[in-house]
Design a protein around this motif. Structure first.
Motif: not given
Length: 339
Positions: A228-233, A249-250
């Motif tokens: 949802d546009g946040r990226g991965v932790d 970027a991710a």
């Protein structure tokens, strides 16, 4: 002294050859044990070692990962007994606490330090962990490098939480053990691979989402969209220079990239500026300590996790195990039986 069989990397005209040799068993020092090797496993590092005759000694016994049974103990050993099922740590001298640069030169199966592709192996008693009862020797041999690396990255340094998202690159040992462990606590895991067949197998292991980076080269943007546009932790960065900019970027704000692999080579020089404005971090991960290994085994036993073994080779067929590793067609770990 009795003889035993071991493999050695012996210099030839064009580099190392894998040579099966008979060697004398040396006497134990007071705090050492002798282990009958029941299984060993390969890591990508073992290919790098094989291909680097200038950086590793002639006659090096290769491989860092093994599991076996104690058959002899030194006079000062108090915490282990004959018959115990054990596995030595990748860095025998890094038992706990902070890492020291001196440990690098003592890693098993590289440089000047002999490894475990042998009928018997000797280890200091402090370098050992007990094998969980529910794991077989081949499964236990899959853990000292790949398992500890994934554990160190996600749990010891990453402090992963159930609500987090994780992206793992590929379907080798580190990636799949990371997938299994993160999924076990309820985290959502994205797996990338160039093989749809491997991605299907990753989904069967619990992957939340999968991305074929060959047909979808903008996998970083897809990962952002999936979250949802946040990226991965968390990202287990296993690719190296070819994937690093996309990993940055991710990654989500406050996220952590675990720098682990060099599959596309060394010397990644990504633009680090985006990390600053995301308050994100890169953690250098070089396997882990014996204490990390013990913590990993407790976690695996609690959750009943079995490492994925792609293929098991006989001791006499060790060369074929190297060939499979070099082909990069495997899914999970490649192991070699003891004699």
């Amino acid at each position: 002294m009795a003889l035993h069989q071991q493999y050695a990397l012996v210099r030839g005209k064009t580099g190392f050859n894998l040579d099966l040799q008979s060697k004398e068993l040396r006497a134990l020092r007071p705090h050492e044990i002798r282990m009958k090797v029941k299984a060993a496993s390969l890591n990508y590092r073992d290919l790098l070692t094989f291909d680097d005759p200038d950086g590793n000694k002639d006659g090096l016994v290769p491989l860092s990962d093994a599991a076996g049974e104690i058959v002899e103990i030194g006079s000062g050993v108090r915490n282990w007994k004959i018959g115990d099922r054990v596995s030595p740590g990748f860095f025998p001298a890094w038992t706990d606490g902070a890492f020291s640069q001196s440990h690098l030169s003592n890693a098993l199966g590289g440089g000047q330090t002999d490894g475990v592709l042998s009928e018997y192996a000797i280890a200091d008693e402090a370098a050992l962990v007990a094998i969980p009862d529910y794991l077989g020797f081949h499964e236990a041999a899959a853990l000292p490098c790949a398992g500890v690396t994934a554990w160190h990255a996600l749990f010891e340094r990453g402090k992963i939480q159930p609500e987090h998202t994780v992206l793992v690159q590929g379907t080798g040992g580190v990636a799949l053990l990371g997938l299994q462990m993160a999924s076990a606590i309820g985290a959502r895991v994205i797996v990338t691979s160039s093989s749809d067949e491997k991605l299907a197998r990753a989904r069967a292991l619990g992957a939340w989402q999968t991305i074929n980076y060959k047909s979808q080269p903008d996998w970083d943007q897809i990962a952002v969209e999936l979250t949802d546009g946040r990226g991965v932790d968390h990202i287990l960065e296993l690719g190296g220079p070819s994937s690093y900019d996309r990993s940055i970027a991710a990654i989500a704000p406050g996220g952590q990239i675990a720098q682990i692999g060099v599959l596309s080579g060394f010397g990644a020089r990504p633009d680090m500026t985006p990390l600053q404005f995301k308050n994100a971090a890169v953690n250098g991960i070089c396997v882990g300590s014996v204490a990390h290994y013990a913590n990993l085994n407790r976690f695996l036993q609690k959750h009943g996790i079995h490492p994925v073994i792609d293929a098991e080779f006989a001791f006499d067929d060790a060369g074929a195990a190297y060939e499979l590793l070099r082909s990069a067609s495997h899914f999970g770990k490649i192991t070699i039986s003891g004699m």
